[in-house]
Design a protein around this motif. Structure first.
Motif, PDB file in Angstrom:
ATOM      1  N   TYR A 176      -8.359   3.883 -11.384  1.00 43.59           N
ATOM      2  CA  TYR A 176      -7.076   4.404 -10.913  1.00 43.59           C
ATOM      3  C   TYR A 176      -6.965   4.321  -9.394  1.00 43.59           C
ATOM      4  O   TYR A 176      -7.967   4.290  -8.675  1.00 43.59           O
ATOM      5  CB  TYR A 176      -6.896   5.865 -11.329  1.00 43.59           C
ATOM      6  CG  TYR A 176      -6.200   6.039 -12.663  1.00 43.59           C
ATOM      7  CD1 TYR A 176      -4.863   6.414 -12.727  1.00 43.59           C
ATOM      8  CD2 TYR A 176      -6.888   5.814 -13.852  1.00 43.59           C
ATOM      9  CE1 TYR A 176      -4.226   6.574 -13.949  1.00 43.59           C
ATOM     10  CE2 TYR A 176      -6.266   5.963 -15.072  1.00 43.59           C
ATOM     11  CZ  TYR A 176      -4.918   6.343 -15.123  1.00 43.59           C
ATOM     12  OH  TYR A 176      -4.288   6.496 -16.337  1.00 43.59           O
ATOM     13  N   ILE A 177      -5.717   4.297  -8.930  1.00 39.02           N
ATOM     14  CA  ILE A 177      -5.372   4.484  -7.524  1.00 39.02           C
ATOM     15  C   ILE A 177      -4.872   5.913  -7.367  1.00 39.02           C
ATOM     16  O   ILE A 177      -3.998   6.353  -8.123  1.00 39.02           O
ATOM     17  CB  ILE A 177      -4.240   3.535  -7.082  1.00 39.02           C
ATOM     18  CG1 ILE A 177      -4.583   2.084  -7.373  1.00 39.02           C
ATOM     19  CG2 ILE A 177      -3.895   3.751  -5.611  1.00 39.02           C
ATOM     20  CD1 ILE A 177      -3.366   1.169  -7.383  1.00 39.02           C
ATOM     21  N   VAL A 178      -5.417   6.624  -6.392  1.00 35.90           N
ATOM     22  CA  VAL A 178      -4.889   7.928  -6.008  1.00 35.90           C
ATOM     23  C   VAL A 178      -4.621   7.850  -4.513  1.00 35.90           C
ATOM     24  O   VAL A 178      -5.549   7.670  -3.721  1.00 35.90           O
ATOM     25  CB  VAL A 178      -5.869   9.079  -6.327  1.00 35.90           C
ATOM     26  CG1 VAL A 178      -5.269  10.412  -5.890  1.00 35.90           C
ATOM     27  CG2 VAL A 178      -6.205   9.099  -7.817  1.00 35.90           C
ATOM     28  N   ALA A 179      -3.359   7.964  -4.123  1.00 39.58           N
ATOM     29  CA  ALA A 179      -3.007   7.811  -2.710  1.00 39.58           C
ATOM     30  C   ALA A 179      -1.867   8.745  -2.356  1.00 39.58           C
ATOM     31  O   ALA A 179      -0.937   8.921  -3.143  1.00 39.58           O
ATOM     32  CB  ALA A 179      -2.611   6.370  -2.410  1.00 39.58           C
ATOM     33  N   GLU A 180      -1.956   9.351  -1.169  1.00 38.49           N
ATOM     34  CA  GLU A 180      -0.890  10.252  -0.729  1.00 38.49           C
ATOM     35  C   GLU A 180      -0.500   9.938   0.701  1.00 38.49           C
ATOM     36  O   GLU A 180      -1.281   9.409   1.482  1.00 38.49           O
ATOM     37  CB  GLU A 180      -1.336  11.714  -0.852  1.00 38.49           C
ATOM     38  CG  GLU A 180      -2.629  12.071  -0.129  1.00 38.49           C
ATOM     39  CD  GLU A 180      -2.451  12.407   1.328  1.00 38.49           C
ATOM     40  OE1 GLU A 180      -1.358  12.873   1.690  1.00 38.49           O
ATOM     41  OE2 GLU A 180      -3.396  12.194   2.107  1.00 38.49           O
ATOM     42  N   ASN A 181       0.748  10.263   1.003  1.00 35.26           N
ATOM     43  CA  ASN A 181       1.249  10.130   2.364  1.00 35.26           C
ATOM     44  C   ASN A 181       2.434  11.072   2.530  1.00 35.26           C
ATOM     45  O   ASN A 181       3.426  10.971   1.794  1.00 35.26           O
ATOM     46  CB  ASN A 181       1.685   8.690   2.652  1.00 35.26           C
ATOM     47  CG  ASN A 181       2.102   8.502   4.091  1.00 35.26           C
ATOM     48  OD1 ASN A 181       1.372   8.874   5.006  1.00 35.26           O
ATOM     49  ND2 ASN A 181       3.273   7.929   4.298  1.00 35.26           N
TER      50      ASN A 181
ATOM     51  N   ILE B 209       3.876  -1.113  -8.583  1.00 38.57           N
ATOM     52  CA  ILE B 209       4.058  -0.015  -7.618  1.00 38.57           C
ATOM     53  C   ILE B 209       5.420  -0.104  -6.929  1.00 38.57           C
ATOM     54  O   ILE B 209       6.082   0.905  -6.709  1.00 38.57           O
ATOM     55  CB  ILE B 209       2.912  -0.010  -6.587  1.00 38.57           C
ATOM     56  CG1 ILE B 209       1.633   0.508  -7.258  1.00 38.57           C
ATOM     57  CG2 ILE B 209       3.257   0.853  -5.384  1.00 38.57           C
ATOM     58  CD1 ILE B 209       0.424   0.492  -6.356  1.00 38.57           C
ATOM     59  N   LYS B 210       5.834  -1.317  -6.599  1.00 37.47           N
ATOM     60  CA  LYS B 210       7.153  -1.459  -5.939  1.00 37.47           C
ATOM     61  C   LYS B 210       8.249  -0.883  -6.827  1.00 37.47           C
ATOM     62  O   LYS B 210       9.173  -0.220  -6.360  1.00 37.47           O
ATOM     63  CB  LYS B 210       7.429  -2.933  -5.623  1.00 37.47           C
ATOM     64  CG  LYS B 210       8.740  -3.153  -4.874  1.00 37.47           C
ATOM     65  CD  LYS B 210       8.933  -4.605  -4.504  1.00 37.47           C
ATOM     66  CE  LYS B 210      10.247  -4.792  -3.742  1.00 37.47           C
ATOM     67  NZ  LYS B 210      10.469  -6.221  -3.395  1.00 37.47           N
TER      68      LYS B 210
ATOM     69  N   PHE C 218       0.822  -1.203   0.000  1.00 40.27           N
ATOM     70  CA  PHE C 218       0.000   0.000   0.000  1.00 40.27           C
ATOM     71  C   PHE C 218       0.860   1.259   0.000  1.00 40.27           C
ATOM     72  O   PHE C 218       0.494   2.266   0.591  1.00 40.27           O
ATOM     73  CB  PHE C 218      -0.965  -0.012   1.194  1.00 40.27           C
ATOM     74  CG  PHE C 218      -2.113  -0.958   1.015  1.00 40.27           C
ATOM     75  CD1 PHE C 218      -3.225  -0.601   0.278  1.00 40.27           C
ATOM     76  CD2 PHE C 218      -2.067  -2.234   1.559  1.00 40.27           C
ATOM     77  CE1 PHE C 218      -4.276  -1.477   0.098  1.00 40.27           C
ATOM     78  CE2 PHE C 218      -3.113  -3.119   1.392  1.00 40.27           C
ATOM     79  CZ  PHE C 218      -4.226  -2.751   0.655  1.00 40.27           C
ATOM     80  N   TRP C 219       1.990   1.168  -0.673  1.00 37.00           N
ATOM     81  CA  TRP C 219       2.815   2.359  -0.848  1.00 37.00           C
ATOM     82  C   TRP C 219       1.988   3.425  -1.596  1.00 37.00           C
ATOM     83  O   TRP C 219       1.209   3.099  -2.476  1.00 37.00           O
ATOM     84  CB  TRP C 219       4.060   2.000  -1.677  1.00 37.00           C
ATOM     85  CG  TRP C 219       5.057   3.110  -1.799  1.00 37.00           C
ATOM     86  CD1 TRP C 219       6.051   3.416  -0.936  1.00 37.00           C
ATOM     87  CD2 TRP C 219       5.139   4.063  -2.869  1.00 37.00           C
ATOM     88  NE1 TRP C 219       6.750   4.502  -1.394  1.00 37.00           N
ATOM     89  CE2 TRP C 219       6.202   4.929  -2.572  1.00 37.00           C
ATOM     90  CE3 TRP C 219       4.402   4.285  -4.040  1.00 37.00           C
ATOM     91  CZ2 TRP C 219       6.560   5.985  -3.399  1.00 37.00           C
ATOM     92  CZ3 TRP C 219       4.751   5.334  -4.858  1.00 37.00           C
ATOM     93  CH2 TRP C 219       5.821   6.173  -4.535  1.00 37.00           C
TER      94      TRP C 219
ATOM     95  N   LYS D  70       1.769  -2.481   6.362  1.00 40.16           N
ATOM     96  CA  LYS D  70       0.345  -2.154   6.325  1.00 40.16           C
ATOM     97  C   LYS D  70      -0.384  -2.446   7.629  1.00 40.16           C
ATOM     98  O   LYS D  70      -1.376  -1.786   7.937  1.00 40.16           O
ATOM     99  CB  LYS D  70      -0.344  -2.884   5.169  1.00 40.16           C
ATOM    100  CG  LYS D  70      -0.390  -4.400   5.299  1.00 40.16           C
ATOM    101  CD  LYS D  70      -1.217  -5.011   4.162  1.00 40.16           C
ATOM    102  CE  LYS D  70      -1.244  -6.520   4.271  1.00 40.16           C
ATOM    103  NZ  LYS D  70      -2.133  -7.163   3.276  1.00 40.16           N
ATOM    104  N   GLN D  71       0.107  -3.423   8.433  1.00 40.95           N
ATOM    105  CA  GLN D  71      -0.596  -3.726   9.688  1.00 40.95           C
ATOM    106  C   GLN D  71      -0.544  -2.566  10.675  1.00 40.95           C
ATOM    107  O   GLN D  71      -1.347  -2.492  11.603  1.00 40.95           O
ATOM    108  CB  GLN D  71      -0.043  -4.989  10.345  1.00 40.95           C
ATOM    109  CG  GLN D  71       1.417  -4.927  10.786  1.00 40.95           C
ATOM    110  CD  GLN D  71       2.354  -5.481   9.748  1.00 40.95           C
ATOM    111  OE1 GLN D  71       2.110  -5.383   8.558  1.00 40.95           O
ATOM    112  NE2 GLN D  71       3.439  -6.098  10.198  1.00 40.95           N
TER     113      GLN D  71
END
Length: 353
Positions: free
Chosen positions: A328-333, A348-349, A19-20, A29-30
């Motif tokens: 699509y995946i849209v994810a931020e951190n 993704i990796k 889940f990067w 992820k846990q």
């Protein structure tokens, strides 16, 4: 519903970063809030066992580098019950270690073992099934594994073939296992779901401590001797030093290969409580609440226009507007933003390196 001898073992040593950019090898992820509930997957795992096991009987086996974060996220768990592996040796040594450790403290322990990063939607049904299985194993030499009713021809899970011709005499909902099957190709998975006796292997096990310790003695004598030899130091200040020296000597082997495929008294309890191991962004989309266009939005301020079948995970305090995307995946951190086609998420990796 809780009994004094019920124990929960949570395996939380995984280093996956699927889940990067939310999850990384430093914070798998846990330990993150994947579902946007304000609680991590590890915390949700403990929470759903709340009516079954007292916090004083909860054990977490994790990588040494994650000890502090487990302590932070689970402050009610005794720190002496957070066991640190010095290296990765798969699930069999992990389970053997905690089983011998529990046996010294409670020789009558009845144990449920679960991964730390799964999702369960129907908590009430989950608790009913676990309580039923723990009652079954409390005074028998049976090993029970949960089999999830398949909803699609999934190639990412192992399968359990059950003998449904006759249920156990002690519980009509529990059946003998015919065989365990490895992750299949699509054609094989399609054949499995046409039948009514194939279930996804959730990796959740129930047994009493004597049963699992004896199983290791019979089927994995080398591993058994390693942990038996440390009995005098369990629960003492010398425990960690002994584990650091001897744990690396264990074979790298899963409990499925080490025990489950060899033991005779193996049973499966078919269950259907909205389970997922959340191995991919696609599985998170499937498990999340979606709008009429199939979009799942996890975050405080997300607007979606003319978009379909997207998973948008932006839980930090930002306004996010998405227009014109399909699948699509849209994810931020923090300082990283990912925009990626769901069909390409296996890359993704590669993108994160």
């Amino acid at each position: 519903m809780t009994t004094a001898n019920n124990h929960l073992v949570i395996m939380a040593g995984g280093v996956g970063s699927r889940f990067w950019p939310m999850s990384t090898t430093e914070r798998p992820k846990q330990f993150i809030d994947v579902l946007g509930t304000g609680k991590t997957l590890l915390q949700l795992t403990v929470e759903r066992f709340g009516k079954l096991v007292d916090p004083s009987n909860i054990w977490v086996v994790t990588n040494r580098s994650y000890f502090d974060i487990v302590c932070q996220q689970l402050p009610d768990i005794p720190q002496s019950h957070i066991l640190s592996e010095p290296c990765r040796r798969n699930t069999a040594p992990c389970i053997a270690y905690v089983s011998w450790r529990i046996k010294k403290q409670d020789p009558k322990a009845n144990i449920v073992v679960t991964p730390s990063d799964h999702v369960v939607m129907n908590i009430q049904e989950f608790q009913r099934v676990i309580a039923d299985c723990m009652a079954f194993t409390s005074d028998s030499d049976a090993i029970v594994t949960l089999g999830m009713k398949p909803s699609r021809p999934e190639t990412g899970y192992g399968y359990i073939q059950a003998d449904l011709s006759a249920s156990s005499l002690r519980n009509k909902h529990i059946f003998r296992v015919d065989s365990f099957r490895e992750k299949p190709d699509l054609a094989t998975a399609q054949q499995y779901i046409k039948k009514n006796n194939y279930y996804w292997n959730a990796g959740i096990f129930i047994w009493n401590v004597s049963t699992i310790v004896n199983a290791f003695r019979i089927y994995q004598p080398k591993i058994s001797k390693i942990f038996e030899s440390m009995t005098p130091v369990y629960g003492t200040p010398e425990e960690q030093e002994a584990i650091d020296q001897k744990f690396p000597l264990c074979e790298n082997i899963s409990v499925d290969y080490a025990i489950m495929e060899k033991a005779e008294e193996i049973f499966v309890c078919p269950a259907d409580f909205g389970w997922s191991d959340l191995g991919t962004w696609g599985s998170l989309l499937t498990q999340s609440q979606r709008d009429l266009a199939g979009n799942a939005c996890i975050g405080p301020d997300i607007k979606v226009y003319e978009s379909r079948n997207c998973i948008i995970h932006t839980t930090q305090e930002k306004k996010v507007v998405v227009q014109g995307l399909d699948g699509y995946i849209v994810a931020e951190n923090d300082d990283t933003l990912l925009i990626c086609q769901l069909s390409e998420e296996q890359r993704i990796k590669q993108f994160s390196e």
